[in-house]
Design an enzyme around this catalytic site. Structure first.
Site, PDB file in Angstrom:
ATOM      1  N   ASN A   6       0.848  -1.185   0.000  1.00 44.34           N
ATOM      2  CA  ASN A   6       0.000   0.000   0.000  1.00 44.34           C
ATOM      3  C   ASN A   6       0.893   1.248   0.000  1.00 44.34           C
ATOM      4  O   ASN A   6       1.622   1.489   0.960  1.00 44.34           O
ATOM      5  CB  ASN A   6      -0.895  -0.041   1.241  1.00 44.34           C
ATOM      6  CG  ASN A   6      -1.846   1.136   1.328  1.00 44.34           C
ATOM      7  OD1 ASN A   6      -1.839   2.008   0.452  1.00 44.34           O
ATOM      8  ND2 ASN A   6      -2.653   1.173   2.369  1.00 44.34           N
ATOM      9  N   LYS A   8      -0.044   4.267   0.180  1.00 40.21           N
ATOM     10  CA  LYS A   8      -0.633   5.351   0.986  1.00 40.21           C
ATOM     11  C   LYS A   8      -0.418   6.690   0.269  1.00 40.21           C
ATOM     12  O   LYS A   8      -0.558   6.766  -0.957  1.00 40.21           O
ATOM     13  CB  LYS A   8      -0.060   5.328   2.404  1.00 40.21           C
ATOM     14  CG  LYS A   8      -0.336   3.976   3.083  1.00 40.21           C
ATOM     15  CD  LYS A   8      -0.246   4.005   4.579  1.00 40.21           C
ATOM     16  CE  LYS A   8      -0.713   2.664   5.143  1.00 40.21           C
ATOM     17  NZ  LYS A   8      -0.716   2.588   6.585  1.00 40.21           N
ATOM     18  N   HIS A  86     -10.132   1.065   4.538  1.00 36.97           N
ATOM     19  CA  HIS A  86      -8.828   1.076   5.206  1.00 36.97           C
ATOM     20  C   HIS A  86      -8.934   1.902   6.494  1.00 36.97           C
ATOM     21  O   HIS A  86      -9.714   2.862   6.559  1.00 36.97           O
ATOM     22  CB  HIS A  86      -7.747   1.656   4.279  1.00 36.97           C
ATOM     23  CG  HIS A  86      -6.370   1.461   4.831  1.00 36.97           C
ATOM     24  ND1 HIS A  86      -5.829   2.319   5.767  1.00 36.97           N
ATOM     25  CD2 HIS A  86      -5.462   0.489   4.629  1.00 36.97           C
ATOM     26  CE1 HIS A  86      -4.629   1.886   6.102  1.00 36.97           C
ATOM     27  NE2 HIS A  86      -4.382   0.766   5.421  1.00 36.97           N
ATOM     28  N   GLU A 134      -6.364  -5.520  10.168  1.00 38.07           N
ATOM     29  CA  GLU A 134      -5.255  -4.635  10.546  1.00 38.07           C
ATOM     30  C   GLU A 134      -5.599  -3.909  11.842  1.00 38.07           C
ATOM     31  O   GLU A 134      -6.434  -2.986  11.815  1.00 38.07           O
ATOM     32  CB  GLU A 134      -5.018  -3.567   9.466  1.00 38.07           C
ATOM     33  CG  GLU A 134      -4.618  -4.099   8.120  1.00 38.07           C
ATOM     34  CD  GLU A 134      -3.986  -3.013   7.257  1.00 38.07           C
ATOM     35  OE1 GLU A 134      -2.895  -3.257   6.750  1.00 38.07           O
ATOM     36  OE2 GLU A 134      -4.567  -1.919   7.104  1.00 38.07           O
ATOM     37  N   ILE A 139      -0.526   0.000  13.061  1.00 34.08           N
ATOM     38  CA  ILE A 139      -0.196   0.488  11.712  1.00 34.08           C
ATOM     39  C   ILE A 139       0.913   1.545  11.779  1.00 34.08           C
ATOM     40  O   ILE A 139       0.857   2.463  12.590  1.00 34.08           O
ATOM     41  CB  ILE A 139      -1.454   1.054  11.013  1.00 34.08           C
ATOM     42  CG1 ILE A 139      -2.433  -0.094  10.702  1.00 34.08           C
ATOM     43  CG2 ILE A 139      -1.086   1.814   9.749  1.00 34.08           C
ATOM     44  CD1 ILE A 139      -3.730   0.350  10.047  1.00 34.08           C
TER      45      ILE A 139
HETATM   46  O1  G3P Z   1      -2.514  -1.131   4.334  1.00 36.29           O
HETATM   47  C1  G3P Z   1      -1.382  -1.551   5.007  1.00 36.29           C
HETATM   48  C2  G3P Z   1      -1.065  -0.699   6.134  1.00 36.29           C
HETATM   49  O2  G3P Z   1      -2.105  -0.091   6.804  1.00 36.29           O
HETATM   50  C3  G3P Z   1      -0.027  -1.209   7.047  1.00 36.29           C
HETATM   51  O3  G3P Z   1       0.835  -0.154   7.229  1.00 36.29           O
HETATM   52  O4  G3P Z   1       2.979   0.874   7.636  1.00 36.29           O
HETATM   53  O5  G3P Z   1       2.036  -0.756   9.256  1.00 36.29           O
HETATM   54  O6  G3P Z   1       2.872  -1.557   7.068  1.00 36.29           O
HETATM   55  P1  G3P Z   1       2.273  -0.414   7.831  1.00 36.29           P
END
Ligand code: G3P
Length: 211
Positions: A6, A8, A86, A134, A139
């Protein structure tokens, strides 16, 4: 295992930098999905052979909806699917359902993100193509869902009623992917560990061991 990257809205994934990253990913594994920044979808879809997913859609129909994201336009841009709900772009249960149905109607794959088991249980009834769990608090951090909450992944697989389950949040090592796989996930969502890395290639290469 599928590696969903992702992008982002990180500085490192805008435009040409995003394309470079998508190509790097594609060069290492075909078991990947890339979620570029919204303005770059068609550009990146035109230049890579791995599936491209949008980060969000709206449930509007073609017509007068200035500034909204039309599912048909996402499909025509070359996207195979889209993320929905998300944690950084949350929706109500009803709004998620509308989007999953619009995706089904026009042949776009739906990957619905859920923060917890309670939300997952409601989303399962909508029969999306994928569910991704998630925990929002992990995150973007250094502690992964795989190490901090393995029981959450296990439970999420159990309640998914056969809908392919992915997990994400803080995933930063091959070991995380190994754990997720052993617990029954079919893929992982990763953002910061790859997009913000000084050397995304070596990170993806290390992850590839368990894909
Ligand atoms: O969509 C994936 C995301 O929300 C995870 O983010 O930075 O923790 O890998 P990250």
């Amino acid at each position: 295992m599928i590696l969903v990257v992702n992008f982002k809205t990180y500085e490192q994934s805008i435009g040409e930098r995003g394309l470079k990253l998508a190509k790097t990913l594609e060069g290492i594994t075909k078991n990947a999905i890339v979620c570029p920044q919204m303005p770059d979808l068609r550009y990146i879809a035109n230049h890579v052979d791995i599936p491209v997913y949008a980060q969000h859609i709206d449930s509007i129909k073609p017509g007068s909806h200035t500034g909204w994201i039309l599912p048909e336009a996402i499909k025509e841009s070359g996207c195979e699917g889209t993320l929905i709900n998300h944690s950084e772009h949350t929706l109500s249960i009803n709004e998620i359902k509308e989007r999953v149905e619009r995706c089904r109607d026009i042949g776009l794959k739906s990957m619905v993100c859920v923060p917890d088991i309670e939300t997952e249980e409601r989303v399962v009834d909508m029969e999306p193509d994928f569910i991704a769990i998630e925990p929002p608090e992990l995150i973007g951090g250094n502690v992964s869902v795989a190490t901090a909450k393995p029981e959450l992944i296990e439970k999420a697989v159990e309640v998914s009623r056969g809908i392919p389950l992915l997990c994400g949040a803080g995933i930063n090592s091959a070991e995380d992917i190994k754990i997720a796989k052993e617990l029954g996930a079919i893929g992982v969502l990763v953002a910061s560990a790859i997009v913000k890395s000084k050397n995304p290639k070596s990170v993806i290469e290390s992850f590839a061991e368990y894909l």
